[in-house]
Design a protein around this motif. Sequence first.
Motif, PDB file in Angstrom:
ATOM      1  N   GLN A  84      53.442  38.893  45.674  1.00  0.00           N
ATOM      2  CA  GLN A  84      53.478  37.433  45.766  1.00  0.00           C
ATOM      3  C   GLN A  84      52.334  36.859  44.929  1.00  0.00           C
ATOM      4  O   GLN A  84      51.288  37.479  44.761  1.00  0.00           O
ATOM      5  CB  GLN A  84      53.314  36.984  47.225  1.00  0.00           C
ATOM      6  N   GLN A  85      52.566  35.652  44.440  1.00  0.00           N
ATOM      7  CA  GLN A  85      51.548  34.987  43.642  1.00  0.00           C
ATOM      8  C   GLN A  85      50.358  34.639  44.533  1.00  0.00           C
ATOM      9  O   GLN A  85      50.505  34.091  45.614  1.00  0.00           O
ATOM     10  CB  GLN A  85      52.111  33.716  42.998  1.00  0.00           C
ATOM     11  N   LEU A  86      49.164  34.991  44.065  1.00  0.00           N
ATOM     12  CA  LEU A  86      47.959  34.740  44.836  1.00  0.00           C
ATOM     13  C   LEU A  86      47.561  33.274  44.743  1.00  0.00           C
ATOM     14  O   LEU A  86      47.730  32.628  43.703  1.00  0.00           O
ATOM     15  CB  LEU A  86      46.808  35.614  44.313  1.00  0.00           C
ATOM     16  N   THR A  87      46.988  32.773  45.834  1.00  0.00           N
ATOM     17  CA  THR A  87      46.542  31.380  45.862  1.00  0.00           C
ATOM     18  C   THR A  87      45.181  31.318  46.544  1.00  0.00           C
ATOM     19  O   THR A  87      44.749  32.261  47.216  1.00  0.00           O
ATOM     20  CB  THR A  87      47.545  30.488  46.620  1.00  0.00           C
ATOM     21  N   GLY A  88      44.536  30.168  46.409  1.00  0.00           N
ATOM     22  CA  GLY A  88      43.305  29.901  47.128  1.00  0.00           C
ATOM     23  C   GLY A  88      42.194  30.878  46.811  1.00  0.00           C
ATOM     24  O   GLY A  88      41.966  31.257  45.651  1.00  0.00           O
ATOM     25  N   TYR A  89      41.499  31.294  47.867  1.00  0.00           N
ATOM     26  CA  TYR A  89      40.327  32.156  47.713  1.00  0.00           C
ATOM     27  C   TYR A  89      40.694  33.503  47.087  1.00  0.00           C
ATOM     28  O   TYR A  89      39.968  34.043  46.255  1.00  0.00           O
ATOM     29  CB  TYR A  89      39.674  32.377  49.074  1.00  0.00           C
ATOM     30  N   GLU A  90      41.833  34.058  47.473  1.00  0.00           N
ATOM     31  CA  GLU A  90      42.261  35.347  46.928  1.00  0.00           C
ATOM     32  C   GLU A  90      42.476  35.246  45.420  1.00  0.00           C
ATOM     33  O   GLU A  90      42.126  36.160  44.662  1.00  0.00           O
ATOM     34  CB  GLU A  90      43.547  35.813  47.622  1.00  0.00           C
ATOM     35  N   ALA A  91      43.073  34.128  44.967  1.00  0.00           N
ATOM     36  CA  ALA A  91      43.300  33.952  43.528  1.00  0.00           C
ATOM     37  C   ALA A  91      41.972  33.852  42.777  1.00  0.00           C
ATOM     38  O   ALA A  91      41.800  34.420  41.697  1.00  0.00           O
ATOM     39  CB  ALA A  91      44.150  32.711  43.281  1.00  0.00           C
ATOM     40  N   THR A  92      41.011  33.119  43.374  1.00  0.00           N
ATOM     41  CA  THR A  92      39.696  32.968  42.726  1.00  0.00           C
ATOM     42  C   THR A  92      38.979  34.314  42.632  1.00  0.00           C
ATOM     43  O   THR A  92      38.385  34.655  41.598  1.00  0.00           O
ATOM     44  CB  THR A  92      38.846  31.974  43.521  1.00  0.00           C
ATOM     45  N   GLN A  93      39.025  35.098  43.725  1.00  0.00           N
ATOM     46  CA  GLN A  93      38.409  36.412  43.718  1.00  0.00           C
ATOM     47  C   GLN A  93      39.045  37.319  42.671  1.00  0.00           C
ATOM     48  O   GLN A  93      38.345  38.054  41.962  1.00  0.00           O
ATOM     49  CB  GLN A  93      38.539  37.055  45.116  1.00  0.00           C
ATOM     50  N   ALA A  94      40.373  37.271  42.616  1.00  0.00           N
ATOM     51  CA  ALA A  94      41.076  38.118  41.643  1.00  0.00           C
ATOM     52  C   ALA A  94      40.708  37.723  40.214  1.00  0.00           C
ATOM     53  O   ALA A  94      40.465  38.587  39.351  1.00  0.00           O
ATOM     54  CB  ALA A  94      42.588  38.007  41.853  1.00  0.00           C
TER      55      ALA A  94
END
Length: 594
Positions: A84-94
Amino acid sequence: MRKPHSIKKTVLFFDFLIVVPLFILFSILTIAAFRNSNYEWNRSKLASVEERCSNIADRNTEIIKITNMLYLDSEINHILSEKQQLTGYEATQAQGKIQGKMRELTELFPERQYQIMILCSNGNSYFQNSLEFTGDRPTFEKIVEESWYSEMGQGNDTIYFLPQYRSPLLQNNFQEDTLFAVRNIRNLNSGRKIGTMIVAVSHNIWGDDTIETGENAENTIVMDQYRKIIYASDKILYGNAIEDNSYYKKITENEKGFFLGHVKGQNCHIRFSSIEQTGWKLISYEPYQSSWSFYVGLILGLGAAMFLVLTFIVLYNCSFIAGRMKQLNKNIVEVSEGNLKAKILENYEAEFQDIYRNFNTMLDKIQELMQQLEKEQEEKHTLEIQALQAQINPHFFYNTLVTIRFMIQMEEYQEADKAILSFSKLLRKAFANQQRLISIKEEIDMTEEYLTLMSLRYKDKFQWKTIIDYETGELGILKNLIQPLVENSISHGFNMKTEKGHIWIRAYSREQKVVVEVEDDGVGVDLERIKKCIESREIPKVKEQFSGIGISNIQMRIKRNFGEEYGLHAFLNENGGVTFKMEIPVLHLGGEET
């Protein structure tokens, strides 16, 4: 009796018999030389093309390394494998982790301009911070729709090099002649395809050569495996297809080469070479230089003119000289019959006066000089040959190289490096300066390089010390006078000595003389034999020398060059060894002797 030919007729005959064929041969060789120079010139240019191809292949290898390190990073692969497409904090970390890895990889090659993009099938996209897009950012969905993507191969995860012109999406965002390296990314555990990695490579992959301008400019193009031009110094050619003709066949059927052909309506030198791993060809073409034919014609014309002028001059001089030779002949006949006391008494023109004046002088001195010159030249030649042979001592070369080899085998790399450095300095100093006189400092420096080699060879069996005044070091000395004395101390003074030996080298000025002393504390020295060699005036044979040039050879060189008041002496010192004391005049290297 047959009447002999005149000088004029003889010269004219040989003029046509010899000079004309030589002129023809000269013409042929001139044309051949120009053709050969043209061939060598093209071959040197081809070497430059091959070097550029090698550089491009090396950069491609760097790109493969970058993709491999990013592809095989388990942490990055885990992030990219999210369904799934990452969002929020997880997307920033990635984003932070992946961009940090991208920066780390590109910093491995700071002189290159590589920029990385990762387009994931789950909708996530990761771009290097330095990327600036002029159009819509590329996505995985848009990339897979382009025609080249299917050619890359869905099941093939190797690098696919993509020219800019084949991707409209990437071309809109990268205005320079950029090359792209594309690679599929799969989950390391399941093998599921999770995205595509794209490395954008700046146009400097083709090299930083300055493109010349004008009608004789050299141009470069790169042709891909589809016959398309993916780089061209002439921007008009970029993206065009190369015609299927005989030139194209030569280029595709051979790895490298050069030939003459037509490019854009011009006769050109065409050179090409292959770029490894890509199937591309780098092609260089340059307008054909026809000016050489003008120079060939000019040289041949000048040769013909010189031939005619030479013929005229020879004929005129033959007529003039023939008259004078008849007058001189009666005097020369007497000399030809063996009368060395004959004199030429006739008075002729100024040019001929020098002939008979020098001829008469020669007759007066020839007998006296023949014997004296023959003896001196024979002795000097023998002496100098022995000096040269001693400088290039094969046994010394062999022992030095064997010692260095032994050090390397014993992993004594620092000692081996020091030995090689001293050996190279010794050779350079021995052969570079061909002058008869060098400064005392240079002579001692060369001796110290020899001592360094011997110290490494004999494992510090001896020590040495040099004491030299600054003013004395600038004075002159015959080359290779000190080293043989040092060599004698090492070879004969320390053979029977169990403890460490010592050598002292001193140079100083005293009473309008330069004194050089070489002292050791060796044992077992045969002083009588040394003195006998010093006092001998016979040229020593090589096998009778103690070592190197030889002690007697040194004495003879000093006496021959400076006179009987100078020379070499030897005596036992208080340390039990031998001291050599050499006296030579004060020699200023500017040429004065005091």
